[in-house]
Motif scaffolding. Structure first.
Motif, mmCIF file in Angstrom:
data_model
loop_
_atom_site.group_PDB
_atom_site.id
_atom_site.type_symbol
_atom_site.label_atom_id
_atom_site.label_comp_id
_atom_site.label_asym_id
_atom_site.label_seq_id
_atom_site.Cartn_x
_atom_site.Cartn_y
_atom_site.Cartn_z
ATOM 1 N N LYS A 302 48.516 5.957 17.376
ATOM 2 C CA LYS A 302 49.092 5.872 18.725
ATOM 3 C C LYS A 302 50.596 6.118 18.726
ATOM 4 O O LYS A 302 51.244 6.072 19.784
ATOM 5 C CB LYS A 302 48.787 4.494 19.335
ATOM 6 C CG LYS A 302 47.307 4.257 19.595
ATOM 7 C CD LYS A 302 47.074 3.014 20.410
ATOM 8 C CE LYS A 302 47.484 3.216 21.859
ATOM 9 N NZ LYS A 302 46.605 4.174 22.560
ATOM 10 N N ASN A 344 53.932 15.264 18.576
ATOM 11 C CA ASN A 344 52.569 15.096 19.082
ATOM 12 C C ASN A 344 52.351 13.599 19.288
ATOM 13 O O ASN A 344 52.555 12.796 18.368
ATOM 14 C CB ASN A 344 51.559 15.658 18.079
ATOM 15 C CG ASN A 344 50.132 15.562 18.591
ATOM 16 O OD1 ASN A 344 49.911 15.449 19.808
ATOM 17 N ND2 ASN A 344 49.179 15.591 17.683
ATOM 18 N N TRP A 345 51.937 13.207 20.494
ATOM 19 C CA TRP A 345 51.810 11.787 20.824
ATOM 20 C C TRP A 345 50.491 11.579 21.561
ATOM 21 O O TRP A 345 50.262 12.146 22.634
ATOM 22 C CB TRP A 345 52.992 11.358 21.693
ATOM 23 C CG TRP A 345 53.133 9.859 21.822
ATOM 24 C CD1 TRP A 345 52.300 8.905 21.364
ATOM 25 C CD2 TRP A 345 54.198 9.174 22.481
ATOM 26 N NE1 TRP A 345 52.755 7.656 21.665
ATOM 27 C CE2 TRP A 345 53.944 7.791 22.357
ATOM 28 C CE3 TRP A 345 55.354 9.587 23.150
ATOM 29 C CZ2 TRP A 345 54.778 6.830 22.890
ATOM 30 C CZ3 TRP A 345 56.197 8.616 23.671
ATOM 31 C CH2 TRP A 345 55.905 7.247 23.537
ATOM 32 N N ASN A 346 49.643 10.753 20.953
ATOM 33 C CA ASN A 346 48.340 10.442 21.548
ATOM 34 C C ASN A 346 48.533 9.333 22.589
ATOM 35 O O ASN A 346 48.678 8.157 22.229
ATOM 36 C CB ASN A 346 47.362 10.018 20.453
ATOM 37 C CG ASN A 346 45.963 9.757 20.987
ATOM 38 O OD1 ASN A 346 45.676 10.002 22.163
ATOM 39 N ND2 ASN A 346 45.090 9.250 20.132
ATOM 40 N N ASP A 349 43.073 7.775 24.560
ATOM 41 C CA ASP A 349 41.910 8.289 23.828
ATOM 42 C C ASP A 349 40.620 7.577 24.242
ATOM 43 O O ASP A 349 39.630 7.606 23.513
ATOM 44 C CB ASP A 349 42.115 8.142 22.322
ATOM 45 C CG ASP A 349 42.241 6.695 21.886
ATOM 46 O OD1 ASP A 349 42.278 5.807 22.768
ATOM 47 O OD2 ASP A 349 42.276 6.440 20.679
#
Length: 493
Positions: A302, A344-346, A349
């Motif tokens: 995360k 890149n950052w989630n 989900d």
């Protein structure tokens, strides 16, 4: 007539010597083969490898396929660690879709001019990326290091298990050899008793029943010897399997009925040594640490990943694309270089990361329970071993006294039979008592040594030699062993 006499003379003088020569040659060959067989037997007998008790661990380390499996796991873990460390390095990638490519085409346009394409293209892209911030990278390296340590501990644990099993079989072989000697001695006594019974019966002093009882005892002893030899062969085969050796061997069979060591720690001290040195505890703790790091790796998904990159593109085109007519001799060269930072950052989900993390948390509780179960199991095994240790010392004393009483009983019974006071049945009974007493004593010493090996396996503390202490830990038992000459002599420095 003269021809027949002449033929006989020739046959005698020429054929007989040849037959005699052949016969003597055959005899020499047979004698030579017999000598070779005898030599081979002597080689087999004398060239057997002598295995000592202190050699067992080294043989296991060098030969055991079971240990080789765990050695391989250690190497696999080391390679995995190198793989995770490699994530720190920049990554370079070279790609191309035009090595070369040839494009032709024609486009008709109603409201504008037509287009035509005729090009031969060469080109490639080179890209270098380096993760400046990668949250899971350090954690994965720690997990890989923990797995190496866990694999090493597992190797040590399996080595100690195999070592304990090999000691058990080694001591069982020693005991089997002693039991065979007892059985052979019993056969000698039975043979003597049978001859005495037969002599008394032939002289009219004894009776047929004494002869039959003596013969029955002799056959019983002979069967017992066969069984003991089978036990010896079985124990040897099992030790061969554990040590993974194919050649026949003999063992060092000196001082088998002598005691060298004792256990110096009480239960509390032994359990503390187990907690401190136990491979099982160490493996359980490693599993808990690895699970915690894996849970942290899940949470790191995360967090954003920052990457610096550099992309270089180069292409060369022969021909043109556009309105006809085309100049096919035209050349176009292009290149570009891009340096930048990306991340890149989630953000969302669907809750997958949370559920995976909760799964690892529950797994941690399971591993904690496994750790407590391991402690409880070893506590119980340690208590059982202490109980066995107390009992085996008493058993050694009782079996020794039983053995001395049985020897004296057999001597008295023999004299009573010679004096005609009793029957052969009494000798048969006392002889059976003697065999039982000798077997009990031999196995008591064997069990005592096995129990000391079990203490070592549980606590990783070696038993203490009687020669190294003063006063002894158990004065009563030590005094008994010393008075009965059952302690191995100490080497004087």
């Amino acid at each position: 007539m003269l021809f027949r006499i002449f033929f006989i003379i020739i046959y005698i003088f020429f054929l007989f010597p040849a037959n005699n020569a052949e016969t003597s040659a055959k005899r020499k060959n047979i004698e030579l083969l017999d000598n070779i067989k005898k030599d081979n037997k002597s080689i087999i007998t004398t060239n057997h490898k002598i295995i000592k008790l202190e050699d067992l661990e080294n043989i296991l380390i060098n030969n055991s396929e079971e240990l080789n499996k765990y050695k391989s796991q250690i190497e696999q873990s080391k390679l995995l660690l190198k793989s995770k460390i490699a994530d720190w390095a920049p990554k370079a990638n070279l790609s191309s879709s035009s090595m070369p490519s040839y494009e032709t085409g024609y486009s008709e346009n109603k409201l504008s001019s037509d287009n035509e394409t005729n090009q031969l293209k060469f080109g490639f892209d080179a890209q270098i990326e380096w993760d400046l911030i990668q949250p899971k990278r350090r954690l994965e390296i720690e997990i890989a290091k923990s797995k190496i340590e866990k694999a090493k501990v597992q190797y040590t644990s399996v080595l100690k298990d195999l070592y304990l099993e090999s000691i058990k079989k080694y001591l069982a072989i020693q005991a089997s050899i002693q039991e065979i000697k007892v059985a052979e001695k019993a056969i000698e006594i039975s043979n003597t008793s049978l001859k005495d019974a037969q002599n008394r019966f032939s002289k009219g002093v004894g009776n047929k029943l004494d002869v039959l009882e003596s013969k029955t005892q002799l056959r019983r002893d002979q069967i017992n010897l066969i069984n003991k030899k089978n036990n010896l062969k079985s124990n040897k085969n099992q030790l061969l399997e554990i040590l993974n050796i194919n050649e026949e061997f003999n063992i060092e069979n000196n001082r088998t009925n002598l005691i060298e060591s004792y256990w110096p720690l009480n239960f509390k001290e032994s359990f503390s040594s187990f907690i401190e040195n136990s491979e099982a505890i160490n493996i359980s703790k490693r599993n808990i640490e690895i699970n915690e790091d894996e849970a942290s790796v899940i949470l790191s998904a995360k967090k954003p990943i920052f990457t610096i990159y550099n992309k270089y593109s180069l292409s060369s085109i022969d021909g043109e694309s556009g309105g006809p007519p085309l100049n096919l001799n035209n050349e176009i060269n292009n290149y570009s270089n891009t340096l930048g930072l990306k991340f890149n950052w989630n953000i969302f989900d669907g809750g997958r990361i949370k559920q995976d993390f909760l799964s690892k948390t529950n797994r941690g509780e399971e591993l904690e329970s496994d750790l407590n179960l391991t402690k409880n199991k070893i506590r119980r095994e340690l208590k059982d071993t202490f109980n066995e240790y107390r009992n085996i010392k008493e058993k050694i004393i009782l079996s020794y006294e039983q053995l001395q009483a049985a020897k004296e009983s057999l001597f008295i019974s023999t004299k009573r039979v010679e004096a005609g006071i009793t029957t052969q049945r009494e000798i048969v009974n006392t002889q059976g008592d003697l065999i039982e007493a000798e077997t009990n004593f031999i196995n008591s010493i064997k069990e005592y040594k096995i129990i000391l090996a079990k203490f070592y396996r549980i606590t990783s503390i070696k038993p203490r030699n009687y020669c190294s202490i003063n006063p002894p830990k158990d004065p009563a038992f030590y005094k008994f062993l010393k008075n009965k000459n059952l302690i191995s002599k100490c080497n004087k420095v």
